[in-house]
Design an enzyme around this catalytic site. Sequence first.
Site, mmCIF file in Angstrom:
data_model
loop_
_atom_site.group_PDB
_atom_site.id
_atom_site.type_symbol
_atom_site.label_atom_id
_atom_site.label_comp_id
_atom_site.label_asym_id
_atom_site.label_seq_id
_atom_site.Cartn_x
_atom_site.Cartn_y
_atom_site.Cartn_z
ATOM 1 N N PHE A 73 20.776 -58.214 -31.600
ATOM 2 C CA PHE A 73 21.598 -57.779 -30.466
ATOM 3 C C PHE A 73 20.701 -57.744 -29.240
ATOM 4 O O PHE A 73 19.704 -57.024 -29.209
ATOM 5 C CB PHE A 73 22.213 -56.383 -30.706
ATOM 6 C CG PHE A 73 23.122 -55.984 -29.575
ATOM 7 C CD1 PHE A 73 24.417 -56.476 -29.496
ATOM 8 C CD2 PHE A 73 22.674 -55.152 -28.554
ATOM 9 C CE1 PHE A 73 25.257 -56.141 -28.426
ATOM 10 C CE2 PHE A 73 23.502 -54.810 -27.490
ATOM 11 C CZ PHE A 73 24.801 -55.301 -27.431
ATOM 12 N N ASP A 122 12.087 -58.099 -27.947
ATOM 13 C CA ASP A 122 13.069 -57.220 -27.330
ATOM 14 C C ASP A 122 12.863 -55.827 -27.920
ATOM 15 O O ASP A 122 13.249 -55.549 -29.051
ATOM 16 C CB ASP A 122 14.475 -57.759 -27.627
ATOM 17 C CG ASP A 122 15.584 -56.823 -27.143
ATOM 18 O OD1 ASP A 122 15.284 -55.667 -26.779
ATOM 19 O OD2 ASP A 122 16.752 -57.248 -27.153
ATOM 20 N N LYS A 162 16.600 -48.655 -22.111
ATOM 21 C CA LYS A 162 16.974 -47.420 -22.821
ATOM 22 C C LYS A 162 16.060 -46.232 -22.489
ATOM 23 O O LYS A 162 16.223 -45.621 -21.454
ATOM 24 C CB LYS A 162 17.044 -47.686 -24.321
ATOM 25 C CG LYS A 162 18.292 -48.517 -24.697
ATOM 26 C CD LYS A 162 18.580 -48.432 -26.161
ATOM 27 C CE LYS A 162 19.765 -49.271 -26.597
ATOM 28 N NZ LYS A 162 21.044 -48.600 -26.484
HETATM 29 N N1 PLP Z 1 18.529 -55.239 -26.675
HETATM 30 C C1 PLP Z 1 18.591 -54.355 -27.674
HETATM 31 C C2 PLP Z 1 17.626 -54.464 -28.820
HETATM 32 C C3 PLP Z 1 19.529 -53.336 -27.652
HETATM 33 O O1 PLP Z 1 19.603 -52.451 -28.656
HETATM 34 C C4 PLP Z 1 20.413 -53.247 -26.548
HETATM 35 C C5 PLP Z 1 21.438 -52.200 -26.508
HETATM 36 O O2 PLP Z 1 21.759 -51.586 -27.503
HETATM 37 C C6 PLP Z 1 20.316 -54.199 -25.530
HETATM 38 C C7 PLP Z 1 19.356 -55.166 -25.619
HETATM 39 C C8 PLP Z 1 21.225 -54.139 -24.346
HETATM 40 O O3 PLP Z 1 20.887 -53.064 -23.537
HETATM 41 P P1 PLP Z 1 21.885 -52.537 -22.410
HETATM 42 O O4 PLP Z 1 23.055 -51.928 -23.081
HETATM 43 O O5 PLP Z 1 21.057 -51.557 -21.627
HETATM 44 O O6 PLP Z 1 22.262 -53.724 -21.579
#
Ligand code: PLP
Length: 418
Positions: free
Chosen positions: A138, A223, A252
């Site tokens: 994700f 990520d 986050k």
């Molecule tokens: N990358 C990862 C690993 C995530 O867990 C998330 C959100 O849960 C995102 C990207 C996307 O982040 P945002 O909701 O701040 O756009």
Amino acid sequence: MGNSEIKSRGERYLFNSYARADIALLQGRGVRVWDADGREYLDFVAGIAVNALGHCHPRLVAAIAEQAGKLIHCSNLYWIEPQVLLGQALVELTGLDRAFFCNSGTEANEAALKLARKYAYEKGQPNRYEIIAMEHSFHGRTMGSLAATAQDRFKGGFEPLVPGFRYVPFNDLSALREALSPETCAVILEPLQGEGGVYVAEPEYLKAVVGLCRERDVLVIFDEVQCGMGRTGAWFAYQHYGVRPDILTLAKALGGGMPIGAMLARQEVAEACRPGDHGSTFGGNPLACAAALATVQTIREEGLVENAALQGASLRRRLEELAAEFPFVRQVRGLGLLLGVELSLPGQPIVRACESRGLLINCAAGSVLRLVPPLVVSRGEIDRAVEILREVFSEVEAGKLPGDGRQGEDKPCSRAGG
Ligand code: PLP
């Protein structure tokens, strides 16, 4: 307004884009939050791994108030002192060389994907545009990050997506080796997949991925939007593995609750981004950066990375005890304070039952309970959370939990989050 009034107005005026609980949170302190009816909860969701310092940590509140009284926003046409200081702090923590700031995780990944393509382009390889991502990943919901996300449930109805993405199974080196081609410019992965169901990269695998990518001149993007900033018991999850990415994305917990995302890169890669190539009106604004700087300093000075390791180990042990006790608990996975409890039944009824007993948790990928409490969590709070889980599990065992979903549809229940 109470919970139900807020809910009914929300249903009238807001997009129906989140599957929400019947709870409106109004206040928080540490690991505790209170809803609009005055009910208290232990918050093991923490904004989905956002509130690292807990709620309303005095240092974070003071930093935001101080900065708000000085300068809330100014354009990136000018130098921004808190942004520079935050960049320096993150460079020192990561061992990477340069930072770019945005407002969210998806934007951080969007920036990383663009940078990977631009780097290949600047090296005279414009045909190297392909990005390989992992199954169950994700990466966010904007078009580029969504294309990198290998879960169909987030993509339905939004095609055609950005082209140039391929997916391989996570923790499968030979699949990656086969998928790499002369067109590949980057591999993107979460060292610990959160939203996909809490899957941890195996140590040998992650090392080999980095080795293989270096060999093939392919960039490695980690990520760490969810697993970074101390959550796994190291500042960054990759530090458990003795490897380092070319590009790192964060969000986050970075701002302790203020919206901010970051992309970091090593020097040579960062140089591919020239003035005008990428930007953001709000990205790295003074208020968000002052909050993030206070968050970083507090995590460091209060030993919260160490606390995440310590409390995470204790929570994990306790969850494993539950797994031994209740046959419908399949597995406990994760690192530090990013833990998943995989069930052989849908997780959402259990989430709701925990809420009614004063514990907030959520559920990833249909049947994985995810526990991501603030990094300030104490042993006592963990004990109480496990006690509530045990009560709820006992009810499931006794067949008492209404709509425990054993016959129910295994709906993805994390659509609301992410
Ligand atoms: N990358 C990862 C690993 C995530 O867990 C998330 C959100 O849960 C995102 C990207 C996307 O982040 P945002 O909701 O701040 O756009």
